[in-house]
Scaffold this active site. Structure first.
Site, PDB file in Angstrom:
ATOM      1  N   ILE A 111     -26.792   6.414 -21.212  1.00 58.24           N
ATOM      2  CA  ILE A 111     -26.216   6.048 -22.500  1.00 58.24           C
ATOM      3  C   ILE A 111     -27.230   6.033 -23.635  1.00 58.24           C
ATOM      4  O   ILE A 111     -26.859   6.223 -24.777  1.00 58.24           O
ATOM      5  CB  ILE A 111     -25.448   4.712 -22.449  1.00 58.24           C
ATOM      6  CG1 ILE A 111     -26.368   3.530 -22.193  1.00 58.24           C
ATOM      7  CG2 ILE A 111     -24.324   4.775 -21.461  1.00 58.24           C
ATOM      8  CD1 ILE A 111     -25.685   2.193 -22.387  1.00 58.24           C
TER       9      ILE A 111
ATOM     10  N   ASP B 120     -37.446  -6.519 -19.137  1.00 55.75           N
ATOM     11  CA  ASP B 120     -37.405  -5.143 -18.664  1.00 55.75           C
ATOM     12  C   ASP B 120     -36.163  -4.495 -19.258  1.00 55.75           C
ATOM     13  O   ASP B 120     -35.117  -4.429 -18.641  1.00 55.75           O
ATOM     14  CB  ASP B 120     -37.355  -5.107 -17.132  1.00 55.75           C
ATOM     15  CG  ASP B 120     -37.306  -3.669 -16.622  1.00 55.75           C
ATOM     16  OD1 ASP B 120     -37.794  -2.775 -17.322  1.00 55.75           O
ATOM     17  OD2 ASP B 120     -36.765  -3.466 -15.526  1.00 55.75           O
TER      18      ASP B 120
ATOM     19  N   THR C 176     -23.008  -5.413 -13.228  1.00 58.34           N
ATOM     20  CA  THR C 176     -23.407  -4.943 -11.895  1.00 58.34           C
ATOM     21  C   THR C 176     -24.911  -5.011 -11.643  1.00 58.34           C
ATOM     22  O   THR C 176     -25.351  -4.729 -10.543  1.00 58.34           O
ATOM     23  CB  THR C 176     -22.937  -3.499 -11.659  1.00 58.34           C
ATOM     24  OG1 THR C 176     -23.519  -2.650 -12.651  1.00 58.34           O
ATOM     25  CG2 THR C 176     -21.429  -3.402 -11.729  1.00 58.34           C
ATOM     26  N   GLY C 177     -25.675  -5.402 -12.627  1.00 57.76           N
ATOM     27  CA  GLY C 177     -27.123  -5.525 -12.450  1.00 57.76           C
ATOM     28  C   GLY C 177     -27.488  -6.950 -12.074  1.00 57.76           C
ATOM     29  O   GLY C 177     -27.080  -7.474 -11.037  1.00 57.76           O
TER      30      GLY C 177
END
Length: 173
Positions: free
Chosen positions: A46, A66, A147-148
């Site tokens: 993206i 990060d 989902t991370g």
């Protein structure tokens, strides 16, 4: 656990459209799958997409150490994100895209799976869509929110995403 949940979801959607006699081929050359309602699924990065806005899912601070998006968007994007002051899960904030090909970035605080209601993940999508509509954006790109580090199971997060976006589209013709 090593399974392609997005691929299974795509195949199920495509089969459902075939059964209804709807076209399933991509209208967008970058699409892996494009549904008749305008929902496009792709595996492109993206931060490289030229669009009205992309979505950044984060924690409540809206800043992560990060942070791929900050590196791609440059120091001005990171500074703008820090000035937002965070937000609650399910809410969204907007910054310019700075060095990104996308004009703007919608930042949303993802809920943590198991600690907060799953409905908040759907609210991340609808809050971003509401803000994009208010600004007159016609294209918005979402990553797989939750989902991370928020630890949502990918299959569950994918179903929540599709349901939230489709529900929003149905309510906002």
């Amino acid at each position: 656990e090593g399974e392609n949940h997005l691929g299974r979801l795509l195949m199920a959607l495509r089969e459902g459209y075939r059964q209804k006699g709807l076209p399933t081929g991509p209208l967008c050359p970058e699409a892996r799958f494009q549904a008749p309602d305008g929902l496009v699924l792709t595996d492109r990065e993206i931060t490289q997409m030229e669009t009205d806005c992309i979505v950044h899912g984060s924690d409540r601070t809206l800043c992560r150490e990060d942070w791929t998006l900050a590196r791609a968007g440059g120091p001005a994007l990171e500074a703008a994100c820090q000035r937002l002051g965070g937000c609650a899960p399910g809410e969204a904030r907007l910054t310019p895209g700075y060095d990104l090909p996308a004009a703007f970035v919608l930042h949303t605080a993802e809920p943590v799976y198991g600690r907060e209601a799953e409905a908040l993940l759907g609210q991340c999508y609808t809050a971003c869509l509401d803000l994009a509509r208010a600004r007159g954006f016609s294209h918005i790109v979402f990553p797989p929110l939750g989902t991370g580090k928020a630890c949502f199971p990918k299959a569950k997060a994918a179903c929540i995403a599709v349901e939230a976006v489709r529900g929003w589209l149905a309510a906002h013709e």
